[in-house]
Structures are given as structure tokens and as C-alpha cells.
Design a protein around this motif. Structure first.
Motif, PDB file in Angstrom:
ATOM      1  N   LEU A 121     -27.162 -24.477  27.598  1.00 33.65           N
ATOM      2  CA  LEU A 121     -27.388 -24.670  26.166  1.00 33.65           C
ATOM      3  C   LEU A 121     -26.058 -24.877  25.439  1.00 33.65           C
ATOM      4  CD1 LEU A 121     -30.001 -21.832  25.500  1.00 33.65           C
ATOM      5  CD2 LEU A 121     -30.486 -24.272  25.767  1.00 33.65           C
ATOM      6  N   THR A 122     -26.106 -25.675  24.396  1.00 32.82           N
ATOM      7  CA  THR A 122     -24.922 -25.825  23.547  1.00 32.82           C
ATOM      8  C   THR A 122     -24.765 -24.576  22.681  1.00 32.82           C
ATOM      9  OG1 THR A 122     -26.131 -26.814  21.703  1.00 32.82           O
ATOM     10  CG2 THR A 122     -25.348 -28.312  23.452  1.00 32.82           C
ATOM     11  N   ASP A 123     -23.575 -24.415  22.096  1.00 24.22           N
ATOM     12  CA  ASP A 123     -23.344 -23.265  21.215  1.00 24.22           C
ATOM     13  C   ASP A 123     -24.326 -23.269  20.049  1.00 24.22           C
ATOM     14  OD1 ASP A 123     -21.269 -22.449  22.823  1.00 24.22           O
ATOM     15  OD2 ASP A 123     -19.693 -23.288  21.541  1.00 24.22           O
ATOM     16  N   GLU A 124     -24.642 -24.452  19.532  1.00 27.33           N
ATOM     17  CA  GLU A 124     -25.593 -24.554  18.421  1.00 27.33           C
ATOM     18  C   GLU A 124     -26.983 -24.109  18.853  1.00 27.33           C
ATOM     19  OE1 GLU A 124     -27.508 -27.953  15.427  1.00 27.33           O
ATOM     20  OE2 GLU A 124     -25.862 -28.480  16.791  1.00 27.33           O
ATOM     21  N   ARG A 161     -27.734 -22.088  21.367  1.00 32.95           N
ATOM     22  CA  ARG A 161     -27.711 -20.648  21.631  1.00 32.95           C
ATOM     23  C   ARG A 161     -27.816 -19.856  20.335  1.00 32.95           C
ATOM     24  NH1 ARG A 161     -25.938 -18.867  26.721  1.00 32.95           N
ATOM     25  NH2 ARG A 161     -25.246 -16.900  25.798  1.00 32.95           N
ATOM     26  N   ALA A 162     -27.080 -20.288  19.318  1.00 30.78           N
ATOM     27  CA  ALA A 162     -27.119 -19.587  18.036  1.00 30.78           C
ATOM     28  C   ALA A 162     -28.511 -19.661  17.416  1.00 30.78           C
ATOM     29  CB  ALA A 162     -26.080 -20.180  17.087  1.00 30.78           C
ATOM     30  N   ARG A 163     -29.154 -20.817  17.521  1.00 34.36           N
ATOM     31  CA  ARG A 163     -30.495 -20.983  16.938  1.00 34.36           C
ATOM     32  C   ARG A 163     -31.519 -20.104  17.652  1.00 34.36           C
ATOM     33  NH1 ARG A 163     -30.724 -26.019  17.430  1.00 34.36           N
ATOM     34  NH2 ARG A 163     -32.212 -26.329  19.125  1.00 34.36           N
ATOM     35  N   TYR A 164     -31.465 -20.095  18.974  1.00 30.51           N
ATOM     36  CA  TYR A 164     -32.420 -19.279  19.729  1.00 30.51           C
ATOM     37  C   TYR A 164     -32.166 -17.794  19.509  1.00 30.51           C
ATOM     38  CZ  TYR A 164     -33.702 -23.551  22.248  1.00 30.51           C
ATOM     39  OH  TYR A 164     -34.137 -24.810  22.582  1.00 30.51           O
ATOM     40  N   LEU A 165     -30.907 -17.393  19.495  1.00 29.43           N
ATOM     41  CA  LEU A 165     -30.591 -15.982  19.294  1.00 29.43           C
ATOM     42  C   LEU A 165     -31.069 -15.488  17.938  1.00 29.43           C
ATOM     43  CD1 LEU A 165     -27.006 -15.704  20.839  1.00 29.43           C
ATOM     44  CD2 LEU A 165     -29.036 -14.447  21.578  1.00 29.43           C
ATOM     45  N   ALA A 166     -31.011 -16.351  16.935  1.00 30.02           N
ATOM     46  CA  ALA A 166     -31.452 -15.966  15.590  1.00 30.02           C
ATOM     47  C   ALA A 166     -32.942 -15.638  15.555  1.00 30.02           C
ATOM     48  CB  ALA A 166     -31.140 -17.087  14.600  1.00 30.02           C
ATOM     49  N   ALA A 167     -33.702 -16.186  16.492  1.00 31.39           N
ATOM     50  CA  ALA A 167     -35.155 -15.963  16.523  1.00 31.39           C
ATOM     51  C   ALA A 167     -35.545 -14.737  17.351  1.00 31.39           C
ATOM     52  CB  ALA A 167     -35.853 -17.199  17.084  1.00 31.39           C
ATOM     53  N   ILE A 168     -34.590 -14.139  18.054  1.00 31.74           N
ATOM     54  CA  ILE A 168     -34.889 -13.010  18.940  1.00 31.74           C
ATOM     55  C   ILE A 168     -34.522 -11.705  18.235  1.00 31.74           C
ATOM     56  CG2 ILE A 168     -34.377 -11.930  21.166  1.00 31.74           C
ATOM     57  CD1 ILE A 168     -33.553 -14.726  22.174  1.00 31.74           C
ATOM     58  N   PRO A 169     -35.499 -10.858  17.905  1.00 31.46           N
ATOM     59  CA  PRO A 169     -35.189  -9.624  17.194  1.00 31.46           C
ATOM     60  C   PRO A 169     -34.152  -8.744  17.901  1.00 31.46           C
ATOM     61  CG  PRO A 169     -37.532 -10.054  17.056  1.00 31.46           C
ATOM     62  CD  PRO A 169     -36.967 -11.083  17.995  1.00 31.46           C
TER      63      PRO A 169
END
Length: 239
Positions: A186-189, A191-199
């Protein structure tokens, strides 16, 4: 946690990623473990590695037969082997769809059917199917993968109704984003988007998944069947 440390475990696709870590966890707990790989190589030290392609019934039959001759009947099946062919639906070919379903759903059916007779004779068994948060939550570009992974829920619940009285459980584990080769790409962008959705605020580890699977195979989980156990940091919220 109580457990019986002399059971025979088969992990499909156990040569890498989650499958390999699952096999290692069962070995650590004292079980006899076999793994399948398409090459017949690459399994963890201490495991019997057999060549099998879950899309080929004859190949699978030969592989399970080898496990039975070397170790005995399979008491615990972890159906992990799977592939992806991600594309938006308008660009997805029929082959993209059928190839993923044949591996991720029909391949699981073939494997379950092959080991089930031994479990019925023993009046004990654990069938653990590796689904995904995507199978319940949905994901753009993964109509094929999500359809197959969702189908595993119906499979586990139907198996529970068919063979639950024989001491056999059938459950689904649905991982979310796990730190594997997939997330490493995954790109850094992204990863950041997916992480934001994980509580939980982090990707899961293969150890997170392996420990849940080992618990489902234990005596402590003997009254759980037809369940979907999410290992996703709260991403799916029970979907």
C-alpha cells in the motif's frame, strides 16, 4: 486454557502469510501439522508440507491422502488458501470472477468434503474457514473476492446444521487489514486512509489471527459453531 495437544491440523495455503503463522502457532502448541502449497514446498519447520491445488480435486485428494498416511485423519481444518483478482466490476472479466470463486469458495468446499468423513468417524472436528471483513463489509473492486468470502458464512452455518451433532464445529474467522505482503504494497496515502477507518488505530498482525484460530480449535470453543469471529480492530463492527 485447556487444550488437547495431540491433534492433527491441516492448513491450506500454509506456506506464507496468515496460513504460515497459523501453522506455526499450532506447532508451538504441540499439535501435528500439515500444510498445503501449490509447489509442495515452503511450509514451516516441523510441519508436513504437501503439494495441492484446491481448484483440482484430484490434487487435493492426493494431498489429504498423504497427510492421512503420514499423520492420521485431519481433526482440525483451517481453510486459508485464497487468491485475489481485484478490478472494478465493469472491468472484471468472467474469468476474474470464476477463478476467485473457484479457489476461495469452491476450493474450500472440496477441502471440507475431503476431510469431513474422518471427522464424522471420530465424532470430533474443527472446521475453520478464513473469510475477510470484505465478505461482510464490501469493498469496491472486489466483487469476486467479497462474494466468495461471504459464501463461507453460509457454508459454515449449513455445515453446523448438518454435522453439529457429531461433535464437529464450523466457524468463520474474518480478518481485517493484517500486516502481510498485501498491506506492505500500500502507498502511504492508502495506509493512512485505511488506518483512519480502523477504531484500533493499527493494522492487525498475523499473530492476532493465529491465536483466535487456535482458540477456536481448542476444547474451550467446543460449544461455538456457525459463528463469524472478526479480527479487524473494530473495522467491520459486526457487519
Amino acid at each position: 486454557m485447556t487444550d488437547t495437544t495431540d491433534r492433527i491440523v491441516l492448513v491450506t495455503g500454509g506456506n506464507r502469510g496468515i496460513g504460515r503463522r497459523v501453522a506455526e502457532e499450532f506447532l508451538r502448541r504441540g499439535h501435528r501439522v500439515a500444510v498445503t502449497s501449490r509447489s509442495g514446498q515452503g511450509g514451516p519447520d516441523g510441519a508436513l508440507t504437501v503439494r495441492a491445488d484446491v481448484t483440482d480435486a484430484a490434487s487435493l485428494d492426493a494431498a489429504v491422502g498423504e497427510v492421512e498416511r503420514e499423520l492420521g485423519d485431519v481433526g482440525v481444518l483451517v481453510a486459508n488458501a485464497g487468491i485475489t483478482r481485484d478490478r472494478l466490476v465493469l472491468r472484471m472479466t468472467e474469468d476474474d470472477f470464476t477463478a476467485v470463486v473457484d479457489t476461495n469458495l469452491t476450493g474450500v468446499f472440496r477441502t471440507v468434503k475431503r476431510v469431513l468423513k474422518g471427522q464424522i468417524r471420530a465424532r470430533w472436528g474443527r472446521i475453520i474457514l478464513l473469510s475477510s471483513v470484505v465478505g461482510l463489509y464490501g469493498s469496491a473492486g472486489q466483487v469476486n473476492y467479497a462474494s466468495a468470502k461471504a459464501g463461507l458464512v453460509g457454508m459454515a452455518r449449513s455445515l453446523t446444521r448438518e454435522v453439529g451433532s457429531r461433535g464437529i464445529t464450523a466457524n468463520v474467522v474474518a480478518p481485517g487489514f493484517i500486516e502481510t505482503d498485501m498491506t506492505a504494497e500500500l502507498t502511504d496515502e492508502q495506509r493512512a486512509r485505511y488506518l483512519a477507518a480502523i477504531p484500533a488505530g493499527r493494522f492487525g498482525s498475523v499473530e492476532d489471527v493465529a491465536r483466535v484460530i487456535a482458540w477456536l480449535a481448542s476444547d474451550d470453543a467446543g460449544y461455538i459453531s456457525g459463528a463469524v469471529i472478526p479480527v479487524d480492530g473494530g473495522l467491520g463492527m459486526g457487519h
